[in-house]
Design a protein around this motif. Structure first.
Motif, PDB file in Angstrom:
ATOM      1  N   ILE A 115       1.162  -1.205  -0.072  1.00 47.21           N
ATOM      2  CA  ILE A 115      -0.296   0.142  -0.276  1.00 47.21           C
ATOM      3  C   ILE A 115       1.228   1.294  -0.033  1.00 47.21           C
ATOM      4  CG2 ILE A 115      -1.976   1.461   1.089  1.00 47.21           C
ATOM      5  CD1 ILE A 115      -2.833  -1.114   2.699  1.00 47.21           C
ATOM      6  N   LYS A 116       0.815   1.727  -1.064  1.00 49.02           N
ATOM      7  CA  LYS A 116       2.034   2.602  -1.772  1.00 49.02           C
ATOM      8  C   LYS A 116       1.184   4.629  -1.058  1.00 49.02           C
ATOM      9  CE  LYS A 116       2.916   1.515  -5.958  1.00 49.02           C
ATOM     10  NZ  LYS A 116       3.188   1.638  -7.321  1.00 49.02           N
ATOM     11  N   PRO A 117       2.363   5.629  -0.078  1.00 50.81           N
ATOM     12  CA  PRO A 117       2.295   6.603   0.420  1.00 50.81           C
ATOM     13  C   PRO A 117       1.151   7.052   0.293  1.00 50.81           C
ATOM     14  CG  PRO A 117       4.458   6.010  -0.532  1.00 50.81           C
ATOM     15  CD  PRO A 117       3.887   5.569  -1.404  1.00 50.81           C
ATOM     16  N   VAL A 132      13.712  -3.554 -12.148  1.00 48.77           N
ATOM     17  CA  VAL A 132      13.923  -3.585 -13.434  1.00 48.77           C
ATOM     18  C   VAL A 132      13.210  -2.430 -14.087  1.00 48.77           C
ATOM     19  CG1 VAL A 132      11.811  -3.952 -12.305  1.00 48.77           C
ATOM     20  CG2 VAL A 132      12.093  -5.633 -13.754  1.00 48.77           C
ATOM     21  N   HIS A 133      12.439  -1.475 -13.348  1.00 50.13           N
ATOM     22  CA  HIS A 133      12.646   0.142 -14.104  1.00 50.13           C
ATOM     23  C   HIS A 133      13.871   0.863 -13.775  1.00 50.13           C
ATOM     24  CE1 HIS A 133       8.123  -2.644 -14.654  1.00 50.13           C
ATOM     25  NE2 HIS A 133       8.627  -1.726 -13.002  1.00 50.13           N
ATOM     26  N   ALA A 134      15.314   0.265 -13.513  1.00 46.37           N
ATOM     27  CA  ALA A 134      15.867   1.549 -13.426  1.00 46.37           C
ATOM     28  C   ALA A 134      15.471   2.638 -14.642  1.00 46.37           C
ATOM     29  CB  ALA A 134      17.329   0.778 -13.326  1.00 46.37           C
ATOM     30  N   ASN A 147      -5.242 -11.333  -7.207  1.00 41.82           N
ATOM     31  CA  ASN A 147      -4.878  -9.819  -6.791  1.00 41.82           C
ATOM     32  C   ASN A 147      -4.656  -7.965  -7.511  1.00 41.82           C
ATOM     33  OD1 ASN A 147      -3.427  -7.648  -4.976  1.00 41.82           O
ATOM     34  ND2 ASN A 147      -1.490  -8.291  -5.085  1.00 41.82           N
ATOM     35  N   ARG A 148      -3.918  -8.906  -8.794  1.00 43.18           N
ATOM     36  CA  ARG A 148      -3.714  -8.020  -9.560  1.00 43.18           C
ATOM     37  C   ARG A 148      -5.584  -7.170 -10.079  1.00 43.18           C
ATOM     38  NH1 ARG A 148       1.015  -6.221 -10.846  1.00 43.18           N
ATOM     39  NH2 ARG A 148      -0.026  -5.175 -13.125  1.00 43.18           N
ATOM     40  N   GLU A 149      -5.892  -8.466 -10.189  1.00 38.94           N
ATOM     41  CA  GLU A 149      -7.242  -8.056 -10.811  1.00 38.94           C
ATOM     42  C   GLU A 149      -8.099  -7.407  -9.871  1.00 38.94           C
ATOM     43  OE1 GLU A 149      -9.234 -11.635 -11.813  1.00 38.94           O
ATOM     44  OE2 GLU A 149     -10.809 -10.505 -10.343  1.00 38.94           O
ATOM     45  N   ALA A 169      -5.585  -1.946 -13.513  1.00 38.01           N
ATOM     46  CA  ALA A 169      -4.678  -1.414 -14.586  1.00 38.01           C
ATOM     47  C   ALA A 169      -3.769  -0.570 -13.772  1.00 38.01           C
ATOM     48  CB  ALA A 169      -5.286  -0.980 -15.592  1.00 38.01           C
ATOM     49  N   THR A 170      -2.868  -0.651 -13.961  1.00 34.70           N
ATOM     50  CA  THR A 170      -1.236   0.666 -13.743  1.00 34.70           C
ATOM     51  C   THR A 170      -1.465   1.893 -14.276  1.00 34.70           C
ATOM     52  OG1 THR A 170      -0.104  -0.904 -14.830  1.00 34.70           O
ATOM     53  CG2 THR A 170       0.984   0.889 -13.911  1.00 34.70           C
ATOM     54  N   ASN A 171      -2.977   2.479 -14.534  1.00 38.81           N
ATOM     55  CA  ASN A 171      -3.815   3.850 -14.628  1.00 38.81           C
ATOM     56  C   ASN A 171      -4.569   3.798 -14.562  1.00 38.81           C
ATOM     57  OD1 ASN A 171      -3.927   6.038 -15.971  1.00 38.81           O
ATOM     58  ND2 ASN A 171      -2.805   6.271 -17.568  1.00 38.81           N
ATOM     59  N   ILE A 230      -8.729  -1.067  -6.862  1.00 38.00           N
ATOM     60  CA  ILE A 230      -8.317  -0.409  -6.282  1.00 38.00           C
ATOM     61  C   ILE A 230      -7.805   1.450  -6.606  1.00 38.00           C
ATOM     62  CG2 ILE A 230      -6.596   0.384  -4.517  1.00 38.00           C
ATOM     63  CD1 ILE A 230      -7.039  -2.825  -3.901  1.00 38.00           C
ATOM     64  N   ARG A 231      -7.611   1.011  -7.855  1.00 33.10           N
ATOM     65  CA  ARG A 231      -7.196   2.340  -8.474  1.00 33.10           C
ATOM     66  C   ARG A 231      -7.670   2.750  -9.193  1.00 33.10           C
ATOM     67  NH1 ARG A 231      -1.928  -1.026 -10.765  1.00 33.10           N
ATOM     68  NH2 ARG A 231      -0.376  -0.605  -9.383  1.00 33.10           N
ATOM     69  N   ALA A 232      -9.472   2.136  -9.475  1.00 33.01           N
ATOM     70  CA  ALA A 232     -10.642   2.983 -10.141  1.00 33.01           C
ATOM     71  C   ALA A 232     -10.604   3.619  -8.508  1.00 33.01           C
ATOM     72  CB  ALA A 232     -11.473   1.993 -10.471  1.00 33.01           C
ATOM     73  N   GLU A 256       1.354   8.062  -8.877  1.00 37.48           N
ATOM     74  CA  GLU A 256       1.023   7.365  -7.606  1.00 37.48           C
ATOM     75  C   GLU A 256      -0.691   6.963  -7.249  1.00 37.48           C
ATOM     76  OE1 GLU A 256       1.075  10.932  -5.670  1.00 37.48           O
ATOM     77  OE2 GLU A 256       3.393  11.392  -6.389  1.00 37.48           O
ATOM     78  N   ASN A 257      -0.422   5.551  -7.360  1.00 37.36           N
ATOM     79  CA  ASN A 257      -1.780   4.443  -8.087  1.00 37.36           C
ATOM     80  C   ASN A 257      -1.511   3.385  -7.164  1.00 37.36           C
ATOM     81  OD1 ASN A 257       0.506   2.616  -8.241  1.00 37.36           O
ATOM     82  ND2 ASN A 257      -0.216   2.160 -10.373  1.00 37.36           N
ATOM     83  N   SER A 258      -1.449   4.456  -5.541  1.00 35.24           N
ATOM     84  CA  SER A 258      -2.208   3.231  -4.171  1.00 35.24           C
ATOM     85  C   SER A 258      -1.491   1.716  -3.775  1.00 35.24           C
ATOM     86  CB  SER A 258      -3.050   3.365  -4.441  1.00 35.24           C
ATOM     87  OG  SER A 258      -4.210   5.059  -4.491  1.00 35.24           O
TER      88      SER A 258
HETATM   89  P1  DAT Z   1       2.507  -2.121 -11.499  1.00 36.01           P
HETATM   90  O1  DAT Z   1       2.837  -1.971 -10.840  1.00 36.01           O
HETATM   91  O2  DAT Z   1       0.724  -1.934 -12.290  1.00 36.01           O
HETATM   92  O3  DAT Z   1       2.417  -3.625 -12.251  1.00 36.01           O
HETATM   93  P2  DAT Z   1       4.629  -1.110 -13.564  1.00 36.01           P
HETATM   94  O4  DAT Z   1       5.479  -2.348 -13.194  1.00 36.01           O
HETATM   95  O5  DAT Z   1       4.357  -0.971 -15.243  1.00 36.01           O
HETATM   96  O6  DAT Z   1       2.826  -2.052 -12.843  1.00 36.01           O
HETATM   97  O7  DAT Z   1       5.186   0.193 -12.915  1.00 36.01           O
HETATM   98  C1  DAT Z   1       5.729  -0.469 -11.576  1.00 36.01           C
HETATM   99  C2  DAT Z   1       5.110   1.143 -10.713  1.00 36.01           C
HETATM  100  O8  DAT Z   1       5.730   2.753 -12.115  1.00 36.01           O
HETATM  101  C3  DAT Z   1       3.681   1.235 -11.403  1.00 36.01           C
HETATM  102  O9  DAT Z   1       2.850   0.993 -10.305  1.00 36.01           O
HETATM  103  C4  DAT Z   1       4.049   3.095 -10.937  1.00 36.01           C
HETATM  104  C5  DAT Z   1       4.847   3.763 -11.931  1.00 36.01           C
HETATM  105  N1  DAT Z   1       5.035   3.397 -13.467  1.00 36.01           N
HETATM  106  C6  DAT Z   1       4.401   2.911 -14.490  1.00 36.01           C
HETATM  107  N2  DAT Z   1       4.787   3.422 -15.998  1.00 36.01           N
HETATM  108  C7  DAT Z   1       4.276   4.869 -15.668  1.00 36.01           C
HETATM  109  C8  DAT Z   1       4.397   5.732 -16.040  1.00 36.01           C
HETATM  110  N3  DAT Z   1       4.625   6.024 -17.610  1.00 36.01           N
HETATM  111  N4  DAT Z   1       4.799   7.036 -15.483  1.00 36.01           N
HETATM  112  C9  DAT Z   1       4.843   7.374 -14.489  1.00 36.01           C
HETATM  113  N5  DAT Z   1       5.181   5.685 -13.643  1.00 36.01           N
HETATM  114  C10 DAT Z   1       5.036   5.279 -14.244  1.00 36.01           C
END
Ligand code: DAT
Ligand code: MG
Length: 140
Positions: free
Chosen positions: A10-12, A53-55, A86-88, A92-94, A103-105, A113-115
């Motif tokens: 549960i994010k900030p 992984v997102h570096a 849980n993903r359901e 969706a991320t956005n 939850i995200r909706a 900032e998607n909770s």
């Molecule tokens: P998820 O959290 O649904 O697994 P993800 O693994 O693709 O999504 O991305 C990890 C987190 O990074 C995501 O919850 C929020 C942030 N994020 C993803 N895409 C983004 C974007 N286009 N702009 C800003 N933040 C983003």
């Protein structure tokens, strides 16, 4: 489907708005059991390692700043097909693309900032759980 465990955060943005209980109710209503839970405040370096992984993504620095901007609640959820379930429940991320009732909706403020966070596969779930929890902290 087998009983699984998945790592949830549960994010900030959500802890700041006092949404922990409402989000946990969504998990429990979906049949997910919270078998471990703690409130912590990540350093930026700890957040960076978690999201390694997102570096290379353009939003990485902003993501790490955000994850270290306030308390988070890290938890392990258990249930039948818990990773996908849980993903359901998260949606969706956005939040613009999240299905109604997720939850995200309901709670996310933006794509960044998607909770909530949820593991996306069995291997990542295992690694993410062990990043935050010792085996004896998981009480099924
Ligand atoms: P998820 O959290 O649904 O697994 P993800 O693994 O693709 O999504 O991305 C990890 C987190 O990074 C995501 O919850 C929020 C942030 N994020 C993803 N895409 C983004 C974007 N286009 N702009 C800003 N933040 C983003
Ligand atoms: Mg992800």
């Amino acid at each position: 489907m087998a009983t699984e465990r998945t790592l949830s955060i549960i994010k900030p943005d959500a802890t700041k708005r006092n949404l922990t209980g409402k989000i946990n109710a969504k998990f429990e209503d979906a049949g997910l059991r919270i078998v471990a839970q703690k409130r912590i405040h990540l350093t930026k370096a700890q957040a960076g390692k978690f999201y390694e992984v997102h570096a290379s993504r353009p939003f990485y620095d902003e993501l790490c700043e955000f994850m270290a901007s306030g308390p988070v609640v890290v938890q392990v959820l258990e249930g039948e097909g818990a990773i996908a379930k849980n993903r359901e429940v998260m949606g969706a991320t956005n939040p613009k693309d999240s299905a109604a009732g997720t939850i995200r909706a309901e709670f996310a403020e933006s794509v960044g900032e998607n909770s909530v966070h949820g593991s996306d596969a069995p291997e990542t779930a295992k690694d993410e759980i062990s990043y935050f929890f010792a085996g004896m902290e998981l009480v099924g």
